[in-house]
Motif scaffolding. Structure first.
Motif, PDB file in Angstrom:
ATOM      1  N   HIS A  55       0.968  -1.215   0.013  1.00 28.37           N
ATOM      2  CA  HIS A  55       0.080  -0.008   0.231  1.00 28.37           C
ATOM      3  C   HIS A  55       0.898   1.096   0.182  1.00 28.37           C
ATOM      4  O   HIS A  55       0.541   2.160  -0.750  1.00 28.37           O
ATOM      5  N   ARG A  56       2.050   1.242   0.746  1.00 28.38           N
ATOM      6  CA  ARG A  56       2.784   2.564   0.838  1.00 28.38           C
ATOM      7  C   ARG A  56       3.519   2.716  -0.641  1.00 28.38           C
ATOM      8  O   ARG A  56       3.592   3.746  -0.941  1.00 28.38           O
ATOM      9  N   ASP A  59       1.052   4.113  -2.879  1.00 26.80           N
ATOM     10  CA  ASP A  59       0.828   5.552  -2.854  1.00 26.80           C
ATOM     11  C   ASP A  59       2.061   6.268  -3.474  1.00 26.80           C
ATOM     12  O   ASP A  59       1.832   7.286  -4.123  1.00 26.80           O
ATOM     13  N   ARG A  62       1.420   6.205  -7.255  1.00 32.74           N
ATOM     14  CA  ARG A  62       0.842   7.231  -7.616  1.00 32.74           C
ATOM     15  C   ARG A  62       1.274   8.532  -7.731  1.00 32.74           C
ATOM     16  O   ARG A  62       0.894   9.467  -8.766  1.00 32.74           O
ATOM     17  N   GLN A  63       1.956   9.088  -6.751  1.00 28.46           N
ATOM     18  CA  GLN A  63       2.578  10.231  -6.443  1.00 28.46           C
ATOM     19  C   GLN A  63       3.604  10.590  -7.717  1.00 28.46           C
ATOM     20  O   GLN A  63       3.457  11.643  -8.208  1.00 28.46           O
TER      21      GLN A  63
END
Length: 230
Positions: A55-56, A59, A62-63
């Motif tokens: 999950h990290r 993220d 996506r950034q």
């Protein structure tokens, strides 16, 4: 370390005054990004990291994707870093140095055809430990099409027949051969083979295909972004 080029205004169309230096600079950047993305894809399909880590990382990805701003290439637009219809295709899913999907295949002429070299990773897996059958078809289709173009008869695939003799191993250096075997008006007949570097006399996959050279009017309709001189 790299030296950024000055920003240009986003006009919505490719810059017609792009210099050879600009293109070389962009190709180097595209190649570097493609290489790192392939490493990320391979790490993604190999990892057994915890869900929290996944999950990290998601993220973070996506950034990073959000940084790829500016003008977006349109569907039928030919990238300025490409040499179309004959030559390097930077985003090809088979040979493209800038593609996160490609092995990528390195292609050279053999005099009577083309030879491609690559190594498939876990991202190309079908049966455990072996390449996906569709990947073999894509490798041969690409090399066959390029063999047509190299012979001065660029065409599009109308049929491709594959025979799978043995599974194609992952993480094993491969060779892909393709050569034009005949023509009939606008039809071009091509065959190809996939073998390992270690045992080139033992075919893993063979194929034969028929390509058709479209007439100029059809070319203009299919590829509106191609220059009149191409």
């Amino acid at each position: 370390m790299y030296t950024p080029l000055p920003d240009r205004p986003d006009t919505g169309t490719p810059n017609p005054q792009t210099t050879a230096h600009d293109l070389d600079h962009r190709k180097a950047a595209v190649t570097r990004l493609g290489r790192e993305l392939r490493a990320l894809v391979e790490a993604t399909v190999r990892t057994a990291a915890s869900p929290e880590t996944l999950h990290r990382v998601a993220d973070g990805v996506r950034q990073v994707a959000g940084e790829l701003t500016g003008r977006q290439r349109r569907r039928a637009e030919i990238p300025e870093v490409d040499e179309f219809p004959v030559g390097a295709r930077m985003y090809s899913p088979v040979t493209g140095a800038g593609s996160p999907l490609a092995p990528p295949v390195r292609v050279e002429s053999t005099g009577d055809g083309l030879l491609g070299r690559c190594t498939l990773g876990l991202a190309h897996e079908g049966p455990p430990g072996y390449g996906h059958g569709g990947m073999s078809a894509m490798l041969l289709d690409e090399l066959m099409g390029r063999a047509c173009a190299t012979a001065g008869m660029p065409g599009m695939t109308v049929s491709l027949r594959m025979t799978y003799h043995r599974p194609v191993p992952l993480e094993t250096p491969l060779r892909i051969f393709a050569r034009v075997t005949g023509t009939d008006d606008r039809k071009v007949f091509v065959d190809g083979t996939i073998v390992t570097e270690a045992d080139p006399a033992k075919p893993l996959v063979t194929g034969d295909g028929v390509f058709v050279m479209p007439d100029p009017e059809r070319v203009r309709a299919l590829f509106p972004g191609m220059s009149q001189e191409a």
